[in-house]
Each structure stands twice: as structure tokens, then as C-alpha cells.
Scaffold this motif. Structure first.
Motif, PDB file in Angstrom:
ATOM      1  N   SER A 134       0.840  -1.210   0.000  1.00  0.00           N
ATOM      2  CA  SER A 134       0.000   0.000   0.000  1.00  0.00           C
ATOM      3  C   SER A 134       0.873   1.257   0.000  1.00  0.00           C
ATOM      4  O   SER A 134       0.490   2.287   0.523  1.00  0.00           O
ATOM      5  N   LEU A 135       2.027   1.137  -0.616  1.00  0.00           N
ATOM      6  CA  LEU A 135       2.995   2.230  -0.568  1.00  0.00           C
ATOM      7  C   LEU A 135       2.450   3.520  -1.160  1.00  0.00           C
ATOM      8  O   LEU A 135       2.647   4.609  -0.625  1.00  0.00           O
ATOM      9  N   ARG A 136       1.722   3.385  -2.269  1.00  0.00           N
ATOM     10  CA  ARG A 136       1.274   4.605  -2.946  1.00  0.00           C
ATOM     11  C   ARG A 136       0.073   5.255  -2.263  1.00  0.00           C
ATOM     12  O   ARG A 136      -0.535   6.164  -2.816  1.00  0.00           O
ATOM     13  N   SER A 137      -0.248   4.801  -1.067  1.00  0.00           N
ATOM     14  CA  SER A 137      -1.268   5.530  -0.314  1.00  0.00           C
ATOM     15  C   SER A 137      -0.613   6.709   0.404  1.00  0.00           C
ATOM     16  O   SER A 137      -1.297   7.502   1.045  1.00  0.00           O
ATOM     17  N   SER A 163       0.548  12.771 -26.777  1.00  0.00           N
ATOM     18  CA  SER A 163      -0.664  12.805 -27.585  1.00  0.00           C
ATOM     19  C   SER A 163      -1.868  12.289 -26.801  1.00  0.00           C
ATOM     20  O   SER A 163      -2.998  12.469 -27.212  1.00  0.00           O
ATOM     21  N   ASP A 164      -1.618  11.633 -25.672  1.00  0.00           N
ATOM     22  CA  ASP A 164      -2.728  11.009 -24.945  1.00  0.00           C
ATOM     23  C   ASP A 164      -2.755  11.451 -23.482  1.00  0.00           C
ATOM     24  O   ASP A 164      -2.603  10.625 -22.579  1.00  0.00           O
ATOM     25  N   PRO A 165      -2.930  12.749 -23.235  1.00  0.00           N
ATOM     26  CA  PRO A 165      -2.855  13.213 -21.845  1.00  0.00           C
ATOM     27  C   PRO A 165      -3.821  12.499 -20.902  1.00  0.00           C
ATOM     28  O   PRO A 165      -3.491  12.276 -19.743  1.00  0.00           O
ATOM     29  N   LEU A 166      -4.999  12.125 -21.418  1.00  0.00           N
ATOM     30  CA  LEU A 166      -5.962  11.480 -20.514  1.00  0.00           C
ATOM     31  C   LEU A 166      -5.477  10.104 -20.087  1.00  0.00           C
ATOM     32  O   LEU A 166      -5.661   9.691 -18.942  1.00  0.00           O
ATOM     33  N   ASP A 167      -4.842   9.372 -21.009  1.00  0.00           N
ATOM     34  CA  ASP A 167      -4.295   8.071 -20.631  1.00  0.00           C
ATOM     35  C   ASP A 167      -3.214   8.241 -19.576  1.00  0.00           C
ATOM     36  O   ASP A 167      -3.100   7.443 -18.643  1.00  0.00           O
ATOM     37  N   GLN A 168      -2.424   9.284 -19.751  1.00  0.00           N
ATOM     38  CA  GLN A 168      -1.364   9.547 -18.777  1.00  0.00           C
ATOM     39  C   GLN A 168      -1.965   9.859 -17.399  1.00  0.00           C
ATOM     40  O   GLN A 168      -1.484   9.388 -16.377  1.00  0.00           O
ATOM     41  N   ALA A 169      -3.025  10.662 -17.409  1.00  0.00           N
ATOM     42  CA  ALA A 169      -3.692  10.994 -16.150  1.00  0.00           C
ATOM     43  C   ALA A 169      -4.240   9.733 -15.498  1.00  0.00           C
ATOM     44  O   ALA A 169      -4.129   9.526 -14.291  1.00  0.00           O
ATOM     45  N   GLN A 170      -4.804   8.873 -16.339  1.00  0.00           N
ATOM     46  CA  GLN A 170      -5.384   7.628 -15.837  1.00  0.00           C
ATOM     47  C   GLN A 170      -4.324   6.789 -15.097  1.00  0.00           C
ATOM     48  O   GLN A 170      -4.600   6.190 -14.075  1.00  0.00           O
ATOM     49  N   LYS A 171      -3.108   6.816 -15.642  1.00  0.00           N
ATOM     50  CA  LYS A 171      -2.038   6.033 -15.016  1.00  0.00           C
ATOM     51  C   LYS A 171      -1.781   6.499 -13.582  1.00  0.00           C
ATOM     52  O   LYS A 171      -1.497   5.698 -12.713  1.00  0.00           O
ATOM     53  N   PHE A 172      -1.845   7.803 -13.381  1.00  0.00           N
ATOM     54  CA  PHE A 172      -1.640   8.311 -12.023  1.00  0.00           C
ATOM     55  C   PHE A 172      -2.845   8.017 -11.135  1.00  0.00           C
ATOM     56  O   PHE A 172      -2.729   7.940  -9.921  1.00  0.00           O
ATOM     57  N   LEU A 173      -3.999   7.881 -11.770  1.00  0.00           N
ATOM     58  CA  LEU A 173      -5.226   7.680 -10.993  1.00  0.00           C
ATOM     59  C   LEU A 173      -5.326   6.256 -10.435  1.00  0.00           C
ATOM     60  O   LEU A 173      -5.805   6.066  -9.315  1.00  0.00           O
ATOM     61  N   VAL A 174      -4.843   5.282 -11.201  1.00  0.00           N
ATOM     62  CA  VAL A 174      -5.051   3.878 -10.812  1.00  0.00           C
ATOM     63  C   VAL A 174      -4.617   3.582  -9.361  1.00  0.00           C
ATOM     64  O   VAL A 174      -5.409   3.047  -8.589  1.00  0.00           O
ATOM     65  N   PRO A 175      -3.393   3.959  -8.969  1.00  0.00           N
ATOM     66  CA  PRO A 175      -3.021   3.689  -7.566  1.00  0.00           C
ATOM     67  C   PRO A 175      -3.908   4.420  -6.564  1.00  0.00           C
ATOM     68  O   PRO A 175      -4.150   3.904  -5.473  1.00  0.00           O
ATOM     69  N   GLU A 193      -7.142   5.049  -6.852  1.00  0.00           N
ATOM     70  CA  GLU A 193      -8.403   4.314  -6.686  1.00  0.00           C
ATOM     71  C   GLU A 193      -8.183   3.067  -5.842  1.00  0.00           C
ATOM     72  O   GLU A 193      -9.081   2.602  -5.160  1.00  0.00           O
ATOM     73  N   LEU A 194      -6.974   2.546  -5.900  1.00  0.00           N
ATOM     74  CA  LEU A 194      -6.663   1.349  -5.140  1.00  0.00           C
ATOM     75  C   LEU A 194      -6.420   1.663  -3.659  1.00  0.00           C
ATOM     76  O   LEU A 194      -6.900   0.974  -2.776  1.00  0.00           O
ATOM     77  N   HIS A 195      -5.645   2.722  -3.415  1.00  0.00           N
ATOM     78  CA  HIS A 195      -5.179   2.965  -2.045  1.00  0.00           C
ATOM     79  C   HIS A 195      -5.839   4.145  -1.359  1.00  0.00           C
ATOM     80  O   HIS A 195      -5.779   4.263  -0.149  1.00  0.00           O
ATOM     81  N   CYS A 196      -6.396   5.073  -2.117  1.00  0.00           N
ATOM     82  CA  CYS A 196      -7.014   6.254  -1.492  1.00  0.00           C
ATOM     83  C   CYS A 196      -8.493   6.271  -1.830  1.00  0.00           C
ATOM     84  O   CYS A 196      -9.042   7.286  -2.237  1.00  0.00           O
ATOM     85  N   PHE A 244     -12.338  11.805  -1.162  1.00  0.00           N
ATOM     86  CA  PHE A 244     -13.257  12.420  -2.103  1.00  0.00           C
ATOM     87  C   PHE A 244     -12.557  12.798  -3.401  1.00  0.00           C
ATOM     88  O   PHE A 244     -13.048  12.524  -4.499  1.00  0.00           O
ATOM     89  N   ASP A 245     -11.385  13.407  -3.280  1.00  0.00           N
ATOM     90  CA  ASP A 245     -10.677  13.914  -4.459  1.00  0.00           C
ATOM     91  C   ASP A 245     -10.382  12.820  -5.487  1.00  0.00           C
ATOM     92  O   ASP A 245     -10.464  13.057  -6.689  1.00  0.00           O
ATOM     93  N   THR A 246     -10.036  11.636  -4.991  1.00  0.00           N
ATOM     94  CA  THR A 246      -9.748  10.531  -5.903  1.00  0.00           C
ATOM     95  C   THR A 246     -10.866  10.370  -6.922  1.00  0.00           C
ATOM     96  O   THR A 246     -10.632  10.269  -8.124  1.00  0.00           O
ATOM     97  N   HIS A 247     -12.097  10.383  -6.431  1.00  0.00           N
ATOM     98  CA  HIS A 247     -13.230  10.128  -7.321  1.00  0.00           C
ATOM     99  C   HIS A 247     -13.549  11.341  -8.180  1.00  0.00           C
ATOM    100  O   HIS A 247     -14.081  11.199  -9.272  1.00  0.00           O
ATOM    101  N   MET A 248     -13.194  12.531  -7.684  1.00  0.00           N
ATOM    102  CA  MET A 248     -13.345  13.714  -8.519  1.00  0.00           C
ATOM    103  C   MET A 248     -12.418  13.637  -9.732  1.00  0.00           C
ATOM    104  O   MET A 248     -12.798  13.980 -10.839  1.00  0.00           O
ATOM    105  N   PHE A 249     -11.197  13.162  -9.498  1.00  0.00           N
ATOM    106  CA  PHE A 249     -10.263  13.009 -10.626  1.00  0.00           C
ATOM    107  C   PHE A 249     -10.825  12.008 -11.625  1.00  0.00           C
ATOM    108  O   PHE A 249     -10.826  12.238 -12.835  1.00  0.00           O
ATOM    109  N   ALA A 250     -11.312  10.883 -11.095  1.00  0.00           N
ATOM    110  CA  ALA A 250     -11.870   9.848 -11.963  1.00  0.00           C
ATOM    111  C   ALA A 250     -13.020  10.427 -12.776  1.00  0.00           C
ATOM    112  O   ALA A 250     -13.143  10.177 -13.985  1.00  0.00           O
ATOM    113  N   PHE A 251     -13.839  11.231 -12.123  1.00  0.00           N
ATOM    114  CA  PHE A 251     -14.993  11.850 -12.789  1.00  0.00           C
ATOM    115  C   PHE A 251     -14.528  12.748 -13.932  1.00  0.00           C
ATOM    116  O   PHE A 251     -15.032  12.679 -15.049  1.00  0.00           O
ATOM    117  N   GLN A 252     -13.539  13.580 -13.643  1.00  0.00           N
ATOM    118  CA  GLN A 252     -13.091  14.534 -14.658  1.00  0.00           C
ATOM    119  C   GLN A 252     -12.484  13.839 -15.868  1.00  0.00           C
ATOM    120  O   GLN A 252     -12.672  14.271 -17.005  1.00  0.00           O
TER     121      GLN A 252
END
Lengths: 103, 904
Positions: free
Chosen positions: B545-548, B649-661, B663-666, B670-678
Motif C-alpha cells: 500500500s505504498l502509494r497511499s 498525444s494522450d494526456p488522458l491516458d497519462q492521467a489515468q495512469k496516475f489515478l489507478v493507484p 483508486e486502489l489505495h485512497c 473524495f478527491d480521488t473520485h473527482m479526478f476519476a470523474f473529470q
């Protein structure tokens, strides 16, 4: 910085490097005697087949290819995951999506 | 199975020598032997030799050549376990663990019982957390080599990780029987405690207790033995025994809150008197201990509380304990307690001023330092109550009196920061820093404040007092994984719209986390050999759970924000020079700015040049050192290029990569899900949006409801605007629509929200954004709402006003906003926050003079601190540092044992 401290630092660095070397060094271990190895392992037993049975049941559920694809694109999940959720919900795509949305 | 290309004895000996050279890291010799075999035309295609040559080359940094050779070798001899093993090792060195596992498995097909390969495979499996596979491999190893202790321990750990506690316990039990003659007591003791842990985890408390008792003499870690035993007695409801043990523990350390609270839990006092009596009795035995005096303050009320807190504060103020406020902070959630503290401190100050006593009835007079510390506490107290101006005047008074007390400067900087005057705060912090240039904590704080005021080069200069000399500050801090610094820099770059640089910092933080995960690799083997199994299992859980960690969260937050921004406004090369805000500058100012930029660039180039030269020199030196032991590994990670990062060329995919941990650990944030929403919103994934919305709703606290509302409106609008939604998706959305919006129309939904919450700026802002979002024609009405706040309105903070201002300027939220309106809004903010730098009119020079006290300019090297500084302030500053350190700053290395670098 004066020479002395630098030298000290150097010395310290080589020492810690040597320590590190020792840490990663592979040392063959000495043998230990085990008296009744066979019985020990026999006592440990094997896992039940319950989980496997469930897998078999799931694999018999019929699912539609387009449903799998819909779940994959809409929920951005892998094919395996999509198929599994669909099977777990008896092939009902709305149910499967609802489960995913509420997860 | 033997290789399909057997070598004659002479070449066979040579080949064995290659293996030996590889193990001993004599790569040059290894290559020499390989050449001897391959130069013989009969064996020029010998697969295993080719593979080994490749592996050896890989260690000297020739990766591409290595891959080529190893693959060629494998092709020539597909049935050789050596070739497959070598390919696996190569992949492993390249961190392609999944591929490496496959290679090992292939190798095992040709040599089922190769211990070396099995061991390597098991390490990779536990590293990748393929626990079932790990157990299987360890089982094979145990069968093959029951004479080795690692076989037993490995199999036990595998079962423990899979929660097969009894198997794990029994394996260790059998193993323990063979370990009677002890040459290493500590290792055995650790093993026994590990067994106890397994029993406790399995819920077998009675057996765990028996195990502890039975091995009392063999367990040398007596403290853990006592603590575990005490906890077990509590779990078994054997309270008499538990009380005895925890009393014993309190005697060992009366400052340990856990012991005291457990003791209270055991004694279970039925009345408040009894509860107080318990702590009183500890205080009688240990009159100098603070904890038994402090804990009753947290639960008592009324006159008892008044009595206790009075005593506690007096003793701490008399001793001049700077972190008194930090200790009392947990009490501030209770308004009544706060009121009493205010009254008490104010009465202290007035009577200390009039007669040098805490109260006039006292006999003892206080030394002059007491009033100083009392005022210091009072200022922090006022700061917590958001009475910043009053806090500031108390601090200014004290500073006139004692200008050399570092704490006062730090507190003043903090108050100014809360007032939004970040420039003034920097000046104060720099003054504090100059008073004790050897204090690393103050140095860090100062650098941190500088970055917040967008003074990165000054911050580097400050930080350089504590970094190594022959390396650039940035490089050094990166090497030391100094993540707070990188996160602050990323924030500053984002503010200045230097998105590439911001992303670079975020990726560096992310890489640090990967490196920490990577670093556990060495421990799989090491811990098993050293028998530190309790710590090993703890480490595995930590890594999972390091990335928490909040530093990852912060870096991910910034990265996601920047990538979303890059999606909305794609980066165009050449954009870099026209930074927003410049357009409003006069030509003279612009010229000045350009000059400054040019100067900075030149300076940077010079630094870069210097660094390169130093690197070159270093490399030369290193090469000389390595004369005897061949070339070392020259592999180096690729550096992140700002220009490249910003033009993906794929900023959203890049953002998604940061989001995955996240969603797993945080998941609970609230903010985690706001990022996912955006992200989902921009990809038009309605169901993912809905999922994020539902999750956010669950995680939302009161402060988040305004933002949640805006997201609800955006979701509903998106649903209405999207055509061709499949019926299944529609069905799912329909199930939730009623729950979220009730039975009103969207405009009505928003209007109701605005009407119900017109006393909160956060809500007004959300409603206003929603209004414009639903109907662009209502821009003027929406904007006017933003001016609709007064001193009565809740949630008027600098933060939210800055947010609004940013969105007004960005064009993405309200489209083009009239200049006049921007001016009106800024002016209104300025009325509320006259000191805040963010709302100052453009071009007004930021003053470093605050309330008539001159501060030295940033980075003044001549000011090295007042030698005559009161001793008391030196000592207390250290104590304070310790306390404050706990909540912020310095390196993250605390997260993991082996990362004990002294990074800033």
C-alpha cells in the motif's frame, strides 16, 4: 571541506560498500537434520476443490460477445474482468453494469 | 536434460569459467573465455555460450547487444535450461518481471529440479505477489532440499501470506525442533515471535499465549514479549494478569500513551474520579512524566479540566516548552475548552506583565522567559482561532523584545502565510533561517516558503547549504528522494504554467515510489537468511500500500490536473514564452522580466555546464577505481524531458495512469473520485462518471458537497447531450437518476441548491459554475452571484477566492470574462484579505517590510546568525524541530527502513 573529514568520509564509504557486499553475498547454508520429513508434509493436507467447482459452474453460463464488448468500452475494464462479471450475473448485461457502477 | 549442443571437456571447462566469472563480477575475463569458445568455428553457434556472453555484456551496460546475443543463443538451443535461465535473468535485470517468470518456467521444463532456477523463480513470484505460485515453488524446493532451513522458512512464509496459518505454524514448529543447539539466540527468538504473530493473526489467542509462555527463556526481545503477552491477556479477558503486565510496562516507560490507555482499558474505571485517580497514581510515582498529566486533560471537563490544564500549562510555560501548542491542539475541537484556554492565557499575560507571576496570588515570581513563551503560545493560539491580525501584533511585540528567538519568526511567517502575505512570510522565514544557519529544519521551512512564493532559484540557494557540494541541488534532492521539495516545485511550476517542468517533478516522485517497491527485491533473500521474518512480512504489507502515501497523492493530484489541462488546451510549441499575466504588464516591466529570464537561463546553462564537467570528472575517477574489478554497471534511468512530457498525444491516458493507484489505495478520499470523474467526463464514459459520482458521494464530507453538486449537474447535462447511448447503459443510469436529482428539472435542481446555500461562498461558486454550464446565456447572472458575499457569508477563504480568480482567468469555466468584472472581483477579495499577495493589483511591488520591522533580503550570505543568541532559543528550537518534524518536511525515508538517506 578539509582533507581529514573527506578522508573519513571516504573510509566510511568503502566500509559501507563492504558491508553491502556482505549483505548480498550468497552463502551456502549448513545442512539441518530432519527426522520425519515425509509425515510432516503428509499432515499438511491439500486444498479443497470447492473453488474449482465454482469456476466450472461459471464457465457454463452463456454470454454474448457484444455484451462483453459493451462492458469493456463503457467501464474500461479488461476482457477477462468483463466476461467474469457478466457470467456472475448470469449473462444479464444491465445487472453486470449495475454491479460495476456500484462497486 | 542435457543441452542439445554438448561441448567437449576442454570447452566445457572454459564455459564453467564464464559462469564463475559472472558470479564474481569479473566480466572482462568472462568475455575472454567466451571468445575462446566462440572463435572455434565448430562452436561459433553454441547457444549457451552466446547467451552467457550476452548476459555478461548486459552487466557492462551494453543492453541492446546483450538482448541480441541472448536471443540468438536461445534460438540455437531452445531446449537448454541455461539459455532460458539467462534470458530470464536478462529480463529481470530490465525489470520485466512477468516475462522473466515465463522464462524461468520454460527453463524448469528442461530441468525440473534446478535449485538455482527454482530459487530465482520464487523470489520473482513473491515480488510480483503471485502467492499461489510462490507457495508451489517453495513446496518443490522444500521437497528437494529439506536439509536447508531456507526451504522451511520460505514455505512457511508462503502459507502465512496466503493465510493458511496452521500450515505455516506447523512447518515452523517442525523446523524449530531441528534448531535446538543454538548458536544464534536472537535469530531463534525472532522465529519464535514470528510464530506467535501467526497464531495471533489466526485468532488462536490461547495457543499464542502458551507458545509465549513455553518459550519465555528463548525469547530475548523481552519488551515485545511483554507487550504481546499483555495484549493477549486482554483479548482473553484475563484482566488481572493483563493489569500486572501493563503496570510493568508503564514502569518501563511512563510516557508511552499506548501503555497508559491500555492500562485504563483494563482497569475500566466506572467514574470520572476513578479515572483521574488512575493517572494521578502514575504521576505520584513518576512526577516528571508529562503524559499521565496530559491525558486527563483530554477527557475531563468543567472545573476539573480548568484545574488540570492550568497546572499543565504553567509547568510547560515555566520550562519553556515550545511545542506546548502542538500538544494542546487536539483540545481545540471543543469550543468550551478553547474559551477557557483563551481566558487563562490572557490572565497569565496580564499578571505576568504587572507582577511577573502567573497570578497575583502566587508567591513565586517567574523569570522573564516565561512571559515570552506565554506570548508565543498565545500567538499560536490566536492563529488557530483565525485571529491573525491579533496574533501578528502579539508576535511583533515579542519580537521587539527578543528579536533573536527563532520560534517567533517562524510563528510570524506562519501567521503571514495564513493572511495570504506569502512574500512577507518568506522574509520572516529567511530571517529565522539566518539566525541559525546550521538548523536544517528551519532551512527546509524557508526553502519551502520560497517555493510557495515562486522563488525556486532562491529556494535552491537556501537548500544548497545542506546539500553535497559537487552536485546540483536539484540533482541531489532527486537522488535523496526529497519528495516534499519536488511536490512543492511541481505546484510552483503549475502555477506558472510551466507544465512540462511540473510533470517532470510529478514523474520523478512517482519514480521514487517505484524505486522503493523495486528495492524490496534484495530483501526477499536477505530476510529469509537473517530470520527477521516479522519485519519482512511487515515490509511486504507496507509495500503493497505504498502509494497511499500523501506525497504520492499530491504528485498524482498535480499530474492529473496538468494532464487534464493539456487535454483541454493542447500544448503548442512556442507557447512557453508567453506566460499568462504578462499581457497585463507594461513594456518596461516586460523588458525587466525578459532580462531576468535571460539571466536565469544563462545561469542555468552555466550550472548545467559545470555539472556536466563534474560528472565527467567523477566518471573518470570511478573508472580508475574500477580498473581491477572490470566495468561497473553504467545503466542509468532515462531522464524525464519536460518538452516531451508536455507534448504527449494522450494526456488522458497519462492521467489515468496516475489515478489507478489512487483508486486502489485512497478509495476513501473524495478527491480521488473527482479526478476519476473529470477524466471519464472528457472521455464521455457515462457509466464511469456515474460510478465516480456514487463513490464520491460516499466519501464526501461536509466541505465537499459544493463540488459534488457541480459534478452532479455536469453529469446530468452530459447524459442529456450524449446521443446514441445503448439501452443497457440508459437503464443503468435511469436506476440512479431519481436518487441523485429527485423529480425536478436540472435548472430547478441547481436553483434550489443556490437558494438553500446562499450563505456559503463555496456553494455559491459551485451553483454559479453550474448555472453557466447549463446555459451559457446566463453568464452575467452567474458571474454576479460571485460578488454576492459579505462578512456574514461562510467559507470565504483565501483559497476559494484564489480558485475563483483562476477560473475567471482561464476561460475554460466561464468563457471570456470581462476585464471589469475581474477587477471588481479582485478588489472585493482585496477588501477581505488586504494582505494577500494574490489580490494585489498587478505591478505593485511586493514589500518585504512588514509592520515596520526590516527583514534581511533573501539569501543574504553575510548574515550568519547572532552568536550572542540566547541559549534557550537554541535548545528549544531543537525540541520544537523534533515535534514539528513529525508532521511535515524532510525526506520520506521514514516510510521504509532501508531508505535511511539523509535527504535534506
Amino acid at each position: 571541506m578539509d582533507n581529514e573529514t573527506q578522508e573519513k568520509k571516504k573510509k566510511h564509504e568503502t566500509e559501507s560498500a563492504a558491508d553491502l557486499e556482505r549483505v548480498t553475498d550468497y552463502a551456502e547454508e549448513k545442512e539441518i537434520n530432519v527426522t520425519d520429513f515425509g509425515t510432516v508434509l503428509a499432515n499438511l493436507g491439500q486444498k479443497s476443490n470447492k473453488a474449482k467447482e465454482k469456476e466450472r459452474e461459471l464457465s457454463q453460463v452463456k454470454i454474448l460477445k457484444e455484451d462483453v464488448e459493451l462492458i469493456m468500452t463503457e467501464m474500461e475494464v479488461t476482457k477477462d474482468k468483463a466476461e467474469r462479471v457478466l457470467r456472475e450475473n448470469k449473462g444479464n448485461v444491465v445487472e453486470a453494469l449495475t454491479v460495476l457502477v456500484n462497486s | 536434460m542435457p543441452s542439445s549442443q554438448p561441448l567437449p571437456p576442454k570447452e566445457k571447462t572454459l564455459f564453467n569459467r564464464i559462469l564463475k566469472c559472472y558470479e564474481q563480477k569479473q566480466y572482462k575475463n568472462g568475455l575472454k573465455f567466451a571468445k575462446q569458445i566462440l572463435s572455434n568455428p565448430k562452436f561459433a553457434d553454441h547457444g549457451e555460450t552466446l547467451a552467457m556472453k550476452g548476459l555478461t555484456l548486459n552487466c557492462t551496460g551494453k543492453k541492446e547487444e546483450a538482448y541480441e546475443l541472448v536471443k540468438k543463443g536461445l534460438k540455437n538451443d531452445l531446449k537448454s535450461h541455461v539459455c532460458w535461465h539467462v534470458y530470464g535473468l536478462l529480463q529481470r535485470s530490465d525489470k520485466k518481471y512477468d516475462e522473466a517468470i515465463k522464462c524461468y518456467r520454460n527453463a524448469l521444463r528442461w530441468d525440473k529440479e534446478n535449485l538455482h532456477i527454482l530459487r530465482d523463480l520464487s523470489m520473482l513470484q513473491v515480488h510480483m505477489r503471485d502467492l499461489e505460485g510462490y507457495r508451489e515453488t517453495r513446496y518443490t524446493l522444500l521437497q528437494l532440499k529439506p536439509g536447508q532451513r531456507a526451504s522451511w522458512i520460505g514455505y512457511a512464509i508462503a502459507n502465512h501470506l496466503l493465510k493458511d496459518y496452521m500450515v505455516a505454524f506447523k512447518v515452523l514448529e517442525e523446523f524449530g525442533k531441528t534448531q535446538q543447539s543454538q548458536d544464534n539466540q536472537y535469530e531463534h527468538s525472532e522465529l519464535l515471535l514470528y510464530q506467535t504473530d501467526i497464531l495471533v493473526e489466526a485468532g488462536l489467542h490461547q495457543r499464542a499465549l502458551e507458545h509465549l509462555e513455553g518459550n519465555k527463556d528463548r525469547i530475548v526481545d523481552k519488551l515485545t514479549w511483554l507487550e504481546t503477552k499483555g495484549d493477549l491477556f486482554i483479548k482473553l479477558q484475563n484482566l488481572d494478569e493483563a493489569e500486572e503486565i501493563f503496570t510493568d510496562l508503564v514502569y518501563r516507560n511512563p510516557e508511552n500513551h499506548r501503555y497508559l490507555k491500555k492500562l485504563e482499558e483494563i482497569v475500566n474505571p466506572s467514574t470520572l474520579e476513578e479515572r483521574l485517580q488512575l493517572y494521578q497514581s502514575v504521576t505520584t510515582v513518576f512526577p516528571k512524566a508529562d503524559s499521565p498529566k496530559f491525558i486527563p486533560v483530554t477527557f475531563s471537563t468543567g472545573s476539573t479540566f480548568q484545574n488540570l490544564i492550568d497546572k499543565f500549562m504553567r509547568s510547560q510555560l515555566k520550562r519553556g516548552v515550545p511545542p506546548l501548542f502542538t500538544s494542546l491542539k487536539p483540545l481545540y475541537s471543543d469550543p468550551e475548552k478553547v474559551r477557557f484556554i483563551t481566558a487563562t492565557v490572557e490572565s497569565y499575560i496580564s499578571s505576568l506583565e504587572s507582577c511577573e507571576k502567573f497570578s497575583e496570588a502566587d508567591e513565586e515570581t517567574e523569570p522573564p522567559t516565561t512571559i515570552l513563551w506565554t506570548k508565543y503560545f498565545y500567538a499560536l493560539h490566536l492563529d488557530a482561532l483565525k485571529e491573525y491580525e491579533k496574533a501578528l501584533s502579539v508576535l511583533n511585540q515579542s519580537l521587539e523584545h527578543t528579536p533573536t528567538l527563532i520560534e517567533l519568526h517562524v510563528a510570524k511567517a506562519k501567521v503571514l502565510k495564513h493572511l495570504g502575505d506569502i512574500a512577507g512570510a518568506v522574509a520572516c522565514m529567511d530571517e529565522a533561517q539566518s539566525l541559525d544557519t546550521a538548523d536544517r529544519f528551519i532551512n527546509c521551512k524557508c526553502a519551502c516558503y520560497m517555493i510557495r512564493n515562486d522563488m525556486i532559484s532562491e529556494a535552491e540557494e537556501t537548500a544548497s547549504k545542506f546539500t553535497r557540494e559537487n552536485i546540483s541541488v536539484e540533482e541531489y534532492l532527486k537522488e535523496m528522494q526529497c519528495m516534499w521539495y519536488e511536490v512543492e516545485c511541481a505546484n510552483a511550476h503549475t502555477r506558472a504554467k510551466r507544465f512540462g517542468e511540473a510533470l517532470q517533478k510529478c514523474h520523478e516522485v512517482d519514480r521514487h515510489f517505484s524505486e522503493i517497491v523495486e528495492d524490496q527485491f534484495d530483501f526477499h533473500q536477505y530476510c529469509m537468511r537473517k530470520m527477521t521474518l516479522r519485519s519482512y512480512v511487515k515490509m511486504l504489507k507496507l509495500e503493497d500500500s505504498l502509494r497511499s502515501h500523501r506525497f504520492y497523492f499530491e504528485a498524482a493530484r498535480i499530474a492529473i490536473k496538468v494532464y487534464i489541462n493539456l487535454h483541454d488546451e493542447p500544448y503548442k510549441p512556442g507557447d512557453r514564452k508567453t506566460i499568462e499575466g504578462e499581457s497585463s504588464m507594461s513594456s518596461a516591466e516586460l523588458k525587466k522580466l525578459r532580462n531576468k529570464q535571460r539571466r536565469q537561463e544563462r545561469k542555468k546553462a552555466a550550472q548545467e555546464e559545470k555539472r556536466k564537467q563534474e560528472e565527467k570528472a567523477n566518471r573518470k575517477k570511478q573508472q580508475q577505481q574500477r580498473k581491477n574489478d572490470d566495468e561497473g554497471d553504467t545503466k542509468k534511468e532515462e531522464e524525464f524531458q519536460p518538452e516531451k512530457l508536455v507534448s504527449v498525444s494522450d494526456p488522458l491516458d497519462q492521467a489515468q495512469k496516475f489515478l489507478v493507484p489512487l483508486e486502489l489505495h485512497c478509495y476513501n478520499r473524495f478527491d480521488t473520485h473527482m479526478f476519476a470523474f473529470q477524466i471519464a467526463e472528457r472521455r464521455s464514459r457515462l457509466l464511469v462518471m456515474l460510478r465516480a459520482l456514487l463513490r464520491a458521494q460516499k466519501a464526501a464530507s461536509n466541505g465537499d458537497l459544493a463540488e459534488l453538486h457541480f459534478c452532479k449537474v455536469r453529469f446530468a447535462k452530459k447524459v442529456c447531450d450524449t446521443n446514441g447511448v445503448s439501452s443497457a447503459v440508459n437503464d443503468v443510469i435511469g436506476k440512479h437518476f431519481g436518487n441523485i436529482y429527485g423529480d425536478v428539472g436540472l435548472e430547478e435542481f441547481n436553483q434550489r441548491f443556490l437558494d438553500e446555500n446562499n450563505d456559503s461562498l463555496a456553494h455559491i461558486y459551485a451553483g454559479s459554475k453550474a448555472m453557466y454550464h447549463l446555459d451559457n446565456a446566463k453568464k452575467d447572472e452567474a458571474l454576479l452571484k460571485l460578488l454576492n458575499f459579505s462578512t456574514e457569508t461562510k467559507n470565504v477563504t483565501i483559497q476559494i477566492c484564489e480558485d475563483i480568480l483562476t477560473s475567471l482567468r482561464s476561460k475554460l469555466v466561464y468563457g471570456q470574462v470581462p476585464e471589469d468584472f475581474l477587477k471588481d472581483f479582485t478588489e472585493k477579495c482585496r477588501d477581505f484579505f488586504p494582505r494577500a499577495c494574490s489580490f494585489k493589483p498587478p505591478g505593485s511591488t511586493v514589500t518585504a517590510k512588514v509592520n515596520g520591522i526590516d527583514h534581511c533580503s533573501a539569501g543574504d550570505p553575510t548574515n550568519t546568525g547572532d552568536i550572542a543568541m540566547a541559549e534557550i532559543s537554541m535548545e528549544s528550537s531543537k525540541a520544537d524541530e523534533h515535534k514539528m518534524n513529525a508532521d511535515q518536511n524532510y525526506d520520506t525515508s521514514e516510510t521504509i527502513e532501508n531508505h535511511c538517506s539523509n535527504g535534506m
